[in-house]
Motif scaffolding. Structure first.
Motif, PDB file in Angstrom:
ATOM      1  N   PHE A   9      -5.697   0.630   2.401  1.00  0.00           N
ATOM      2  CA  PHE A   9      -5.823   1.860   1.622  1.00  0.00           C
ATOM      3  C   PHE A   9      -5.290   3.035   2.435  1.00  0.00           C
ATOM      4  O   PHE A   9      -5.283   2.999   3.664  1.00  0.00           O
ATOM      5  CB  PHE A   9      -7.296   2.149   1.289  1.00  0.00           C
TER       6      PHE A   9
ATOM      7  N   TYR B 225      -2.762   0.863  -2.937  1.00  0.00           N
ATOM      8  CA  TYR B 225      -3.777  -0.129  -2.609  1.00  0.00           C
ATOM      9  C   TYR B 225      -3.084  -1.450  -2.313  1.00  0.00           C
ATOM     10  O   TYR B 225      -2.045  -1.749  -2.898  1.00  0.00           O
ATOM     11  CB  TYR B 225      -4.752  -0.366  -3.771  1.00  0.00           C
TER      12      TYR B 225
ATOM     13  N   MET C 173      -5.721  -2.410  -8.433  1.00  0.00           N
ATOM     14  CA  MET C 173      -5.505  -2.872  -7.064  1.00  0.00           C
ATOM     15  C   MET C 173      -4.408  -3.925  -7.072  1.00  0.00           C
ATOM     16  O   MET C 173      -4.454  -4.865  -7.863  1.00  0.00           O
ATOM     17  CB  MET C 173      -6.796  -3.438  -6.476  1.00  0.00           C
TER      18      MET C 173
ATOM     19  N   ILE D  37     -14.143  -0.675  -5.072  1.00  0.00           N
ATOM     20  CA  ILE D  37     -13.175   0.013  -5.935  1.00  0.00           C
ATOM     21  C   ILE D  37     -13.359  -0.425  -7.382  1.00  0.00           C
ATOM     22  O   ILE D  37     -13.334   0.387  -8.313  1.00  0.00           O
ATOM     23  CB  ILE D  37     -11.732  -0.281  -5.467  1.00  0.00           C
TER      24      ILE D  37
ATOM     25  N   ASN E 147      -8.103   7.845   0.299  1.00  0.00           N
ATOM     26  CA  ASN E 147      -8.560   7.125  -0.896  1.00  0.00           C
ATOM     27  C   ASN E 147      -9.813   6.309  -0.625  1.00  0.00           C
ATOM     28  O   ASN E 147     -10.733   6.276  -1.450  1.00  0.00           O
ATOM     29  CB  ASN E 147      -7.448   6.215  -1.415  1.00  0.00           C
ATOM     30  N   ILE E 148      -9.860   5.641   0.523  1.00  0.00           N
ATOM     31  CA  ILE E 148     -11.035   4.819   0.807  1.00  0.00           C
ATOM     32  C   ILE E 148     -12.232   5.704   1.149  1.00  0.00           C
ATOM     33  O   ILE E 148     -13.381   5.365   0.822  1.00  0.00           O
ATOM     34  CB  ILE E 148     -10.736   3.764   1.899  1.00  0.00           C
TER      35      ILE E 148
ATOM     36  N   SER F  77     -14.409  -4.025   0.135  1.00  0.00           N
ATOM     37  CA  SER F  77     -13.771  -2.790  -0.325  1.00  0.00           C
ATOM     38  C   SER F  77     -13.209  -2.950  -1.725  1.00  0.00           C
ATOM     39  O   SER F  77     -13.298  -2.035  -2.550  1.00  0.00           O
ATOM     40  CB  SER F  77     -12.664  -2.381   0.652  1.00  0.00           C
ATOM     41  N   CYS F  78     -12.625  -4.116  -2.017  1.00  0.00           N
ATOM     42  CA  CYS F  78     -12.060  -4.324  -3.351  1.00  0.00           C
ATOM     43  C   CYS F  78     -13.139  -4.321  -4.429  1.00  0.00           C
ATOM     44  O   CYS F  78     -12.932  -3.772  -5.521  1.00  0.00           O
ATOM     45  CB  CYS F  78     -11.256  -5.622  -3.389  1.00  0.00           C
TER      46      CYS F  78
ATOM     47  N   CYS G  95       0.833  -1.199   0.000  1.00  0.00           N
ATOM     48  CA  CYS G  95       0.000   0.000   0.000  1.00  0.00           C
ATOM     49  C   CYS G  95       0.871   1.254   0.000  1.00  0.00           C
ATOM     50  O   CYS G  95       0.556   2.240  -0.681  1.00  0.00           O
ATOM     51  CB  CYS G  95      -0.949   0.000   1.196  1.00  0.00           C
TER      52      CYS G  95
END
Length: 238
Positions: free
Chosen positions: A169, A131, A204, A196, A173-174, A192-193, A126
């Motif tokens: 993250f 990421y 990612m 995104i 960004n998140i 979360s992935c 990260c």
């Protein structure tokens, strides 16, 4: 700074037990405490936040004190689903004074066998790329089924990755991803992935996970967890 955000807002209905699965005991210790201790032991984790199922906050704090989880700094309220719980957590971190550059390792409360190496790799990847998604290449043959009983289509496994947590993250960004989701009406992305990916917010990077980093969802998973916690590697294995 690097913070663990542990998501424990679910009631665990699929487990079918009288208490939420994250508070069930294995070896006389709640599963969520096993999970928190993985972050407690890592030297690069500066603090732990937990998004907790309503009504269990005091129990969680008591268990943390009992098992000497000294890095627990914040407990936030859970949401109606996983996406909402994560949103509560990241906004809570922002409101608590964490900066946009801080790293947030978002992790399932019911993945208690998280290794120190996976935590370290999440932080390193990260920091380098922005990421980090823990995952394992798919080994099984995959079929596509509309009803769960019949299938006529197979999906090539070569490009498939089974994701795990942590998913890491920078806080800014998140938060930006969840704000974009609110604008576009995305309310129940499963991780979360996937959020995104659904929003098309960029590449990612994958951190190698582990088959031991299992998520406890069923009674069978609980039995596997108990076995894994007590197995020792054979001396002749490389």
């Amino acid at each position: 700074m690097n913070y663990a955000l542990i998501i424990a807002g679910g009631s665990g209905n699929r487990m079918g037990q009288d208490i939420p699965k994250q508070f069930m005991h294995v070896d006389n210790c709640p599963i969520i405490i096993h999970t928190m201790l993985a972050f407690e032991r890592h030297p690069d984790i500066n603090g732990i936040a937990v998004v907790c199922l309503d009504g269990w906050q005091t129990v969680l704090r008591s268990y943390a004190n009992q098992f000497s989880v000294t890095k627990l700094k914040w407990i936030f309220d859970g949401g109606d689903n996983g996406q909402a719980s994560i949103r509560n957590g990241i906004y809570g971190l922002r409101d608590a004074g964490c900066t946009g550059d801080d790293l947030v390792l978002i992790h399932d409360a019911v993945r208690p066998l998280l290794s120190q190496d996976i935590i370290s790799s999440n932080i390193a990847i990260c920091q380098k790329y922005g990421y980090a998604i823990t995952g394992i290449k798919c080994r099984e043959a995959i079929l596509e089924s509309d009803d769960g009983f019949a299938a006529v289509t197979s999906i090539p496994r070569d490009k498939l990755v089974r994701t795990q947590t942590p998913q890491t993250f920078r806080l800014r960004n998140i938060i930006a991803a969840h704000e974009a989701a609110a604008e576009r009406g995305v309310t129940n992305s499963v991780a979360s992935c996937t959020l995104i990916a659904e929003l098309g917010l960029g590449e990612m990077h994958i951190v190698p996970g582990s088959e031991k980093n299992i998520k406890i969802t069923t009674v069978e998973d609980l039995e596997i967890l108990k076995a894994l916690m007590h197995v020792e590697k054979e001396s002749w294995l490389k």
